[in-house]
Design a protein around this motif. Structure first.
Motif, PDB file in Angstrom:
ATOM      1  N   LEU A 109      25.944  27.573  39.302  1.00  0.00           N
ATOM      2  CA  LEU A 109      26.432  27.671  40.336  1.00  0.00           C
ATOM      3  C   LEU A 109      28.130  27.927  40.145  1.00  0.00           C
ATOM      4  O   LEU A 109      28.671  28.561  41.189  1.00  0.00           O
ATOM      5  CB  LEU A 109      26.430  26.408  41.247  1.00  0.00           C
ATOM      6  N   SER A 110      28.470  27.437  38.925  1.00  0.00           N
ATOM      7  CA  SER A 110      30.006  27.813  38.716  1.00  0.00           C
ATOM      8  C   SER A 110      30.306  29.194  38.626  1.00  0.00           C
ATOM      9  O   SER A 110      31.266  29.596  39.098  1.00  0.00           O
ATOM     10  CB  SER A 110      30.426  27.012  37.511  1.00  0.00           C
ATOM     11  N   ASP A 111      29.154  30.021  38.109  1.00  0.00           N
ATOM     12  CA  ASP A 111      29.456  31.424  38.013  1.00  0.00           C
ATOM     13  C   ASP A 111      29.342  32.022  39.230  1.00  0.00           C
ATOM     14  O   ASP A 111      30.055  33.174  39.635  1.00  0.00           O
ATOM     15  CB  ASP A 111      28.384  32.272  37.137  1.00  0.00           C
ATOM     16  N   ILE A 112      28.438  31.661  40.157  1.00  0.00           N
ATOM     17  CA  ILE A 112      28.355  31.949  41.705  1.00  0.00           C
ATOM     18  C   ILE A 112      29.716  31.604  42.257  1.00  0.00           C
ATOM     19  O   ILE A 112      30.262  32.838  42.998  1.00  0.00           O
ATOM     20  CB  ILE A 112      27.153  31.318  42.222  1.00  0.00           C
ATOM     21  N   LYS A 113      30.145  30.534  42.152  1.00  0.00           N
ATOM     22  CA  LYS A 113      31.436  30.178  42.976  1.00  0.00           C
ATOM     23  C   LYS A 113      32.630  31.503  42.327  1.00  0.00           C
ATOM     24  O   LYS A 113      33.516  31.732  43.058  1.00  0.00           O
ATOM     25  CB  LYS A 113      32.228  28.909  42.467  1.00  0.00           C
ATOM     26  N   ARG A 114      32.644  31.628  41.150  1.00  0.00           N
ATOM     27  CA  ARG A 114      33.700  32.616  40.715  1.00  0.00           C
ATOM     28  C   ARG A 114      33.369  33.953  41.187  1.00  0.00           C
ATOM     29  O   ARG A 114      34.194  34.667  41.506  1.00  0.00           O
ATOM     30  CB  ARG A 114      33.514  32.557  38.967  1.00  0.00           C
ATOM     31  N   LEU A 137      28.314  21.657  39.933  1.00  0.00           N
ATOM     32  CA  LEU A 137      28.237  23.315  39.626  1.00  0.00           C
ATOM     33  C   LEU A 137      27.615  23.663  38.430  1.00  0.00           C
ATOM     34  O   LEU A 137      27.531  24.875  38.255  1.00  0.00           O
ATOM     35  CB  LEU A 137      29.753  23.810  39.562  1.00  0.00           C
ATOM     36  N   ASP A 138      27.329  22.677  37.582  1.00  0.00           N
ATOM     37  CA  ASP A 138      26.411  22.990  36.375  1.00  0.00           C
ATOM     38  C   ASP A 138      25.013  23.291  36.561  1.00  0.00           C
ATOM     39  O   ASP A 138      24.411  23.785  35.804  1.00  0.00           O
ATOM     40  CB  ASP A 138      26.612  22.129  35.348  1.00  0.00           C
ATOM     41  N   LEU A 173      26.156  39.198  43.942  1.00  0.00           N
ATOM     42  CA  LEU A 173      25.108  38.473  42.983  1.00  0.00           C
ATOM     43  C   LEU A 173      24.140  38.998  42.232  1.00  0.00           C
ATOM     44  O   LEU A 173      23.718  39.025  41.149  1.00  0.00           O
ATOM     45  CB  LEU A 173      24.653  37.213  43.779  1.00  0.00           C
ATOM     46  N   TYR A 174      23.509  39.966  43.103  1.00  0.00           N
ATOM     47  CA  TYR A 174      22.382  40.900  42.586  1.00  0.00           C
ATOM     48  C   TYR A 174      22.906  41.736  41.409  1.00  0.00           C
ATOM     49  O   TYR A 174      22.135  41.742  40.199  1.00  0.00           O
ATOM     50  CB  TYR A 174      21.694  41.752  43.517  1.00  0.00           C
ATOM     51  N   SER A 175      23.974  42.404  41.500  1.00  0.00           N
ATOM     52  CA  SER A 175      24.601  43.230  40.370  1.00  0.00           C
ATOM     53  C   SER A 175      25.057  42.442  39.199  1.00  0.00           C
ATOM     54  O   SER A 175      25.112  42.961  38.001  1.00  0.00           O
ATOM     55  CB  SER A 175      25.780  43.918  40.568  1.00  0.00           C
ATOM     56  N   ASN A 176      25.154  41.087  39.290  1.00  0.00           N
ATOM     57  CA  ASN A 176      25.400  40.235  38.231  1.00  0.00           C
ATOM     58  C   ASN A 176      24.289  39.523  37.731  1.00  0.00           C
ATOM     59  O   ASN A 176      24.447  38.354  36.847  1.00  0.00           O
ATOM     60  CB  ASN A 176      26.669  39.116  38.621  1.00  0.00           C
ATOM     61  N   GLY A 177      22.902  39.927  38.175  1.00  0.00           N
ATOM     62  CA  GLY A 177      21.856  39.438  37.434  1.00  0.00           C
ATOM     63  C   GLY A 177      21.225  38.390  38.155  1.00  0.00           C
ATOM     64  O   GLY A 177      19.908  37.933  37.868  1.00  0.00           O
TER      65      GLY A 177
END
Length: 118
Positions: free
Chosen positions: A3-8, A21-22, A105-109
């Motif tokens: 979730l921390s990656d999604i937030k960023r 967020l972990d 989000l899709y383009s980041n995997g």
């Protein structure tokens, strides 16, 4: 993806659940129609929506989702955030439109449930 990656990636703001967020999510869905979410969504941990009402939280809870992200800069009221807190669902808001947020989000995997049913 955490979730921390999604937030960023989405430049999102956490409204509740910063300490979670972990959490790892493997898939996501985006919809403003909770009936579609209930009918078609399977095994998604993340819901992106522009609909701001308590039914969003209840739907996410029924499907055991771990996070709701309100798109288009929508900010739910304190009652909705409290309902999500009671159900241990992280709540974020992001300024992006749903199409862009899902695409990022899709383009980041991060994928949806691509099992070929639809």
């Amino acid at each position: 993806m955490r979730l921390s990656d999604i937030k960023r990636i989405l430049n999102a703001t956490v409204l509740w659940g910063e300490e979670h967020l972990d959490r790892e999510v493997m898939s996501a869905c985006g919809s403003d129609f909770m009936s579609d979410v209930l009918a078609y969504v399977k095994n998604q941990a993340l819901l992106l929506t522009g609909l701001v009402n308590p039914q969003v939280v209840r739907t996410a809870d029924m499907l055991e989702m771990t996070c709701i992200i309100f798109v288009r800069g929508k900010v739910p009221g304190p009652g909705i955030v409290e309902l999500a807190r009671e159900r241990d669902i992280v709540v974020m808001t992001c300024p992006k439109r749903m199409y862009e947020a899902c695409g990022l989000l899709y383009s980041n995997g991060l994928r949806g449930n691509c099992d070929g049913d639809d």
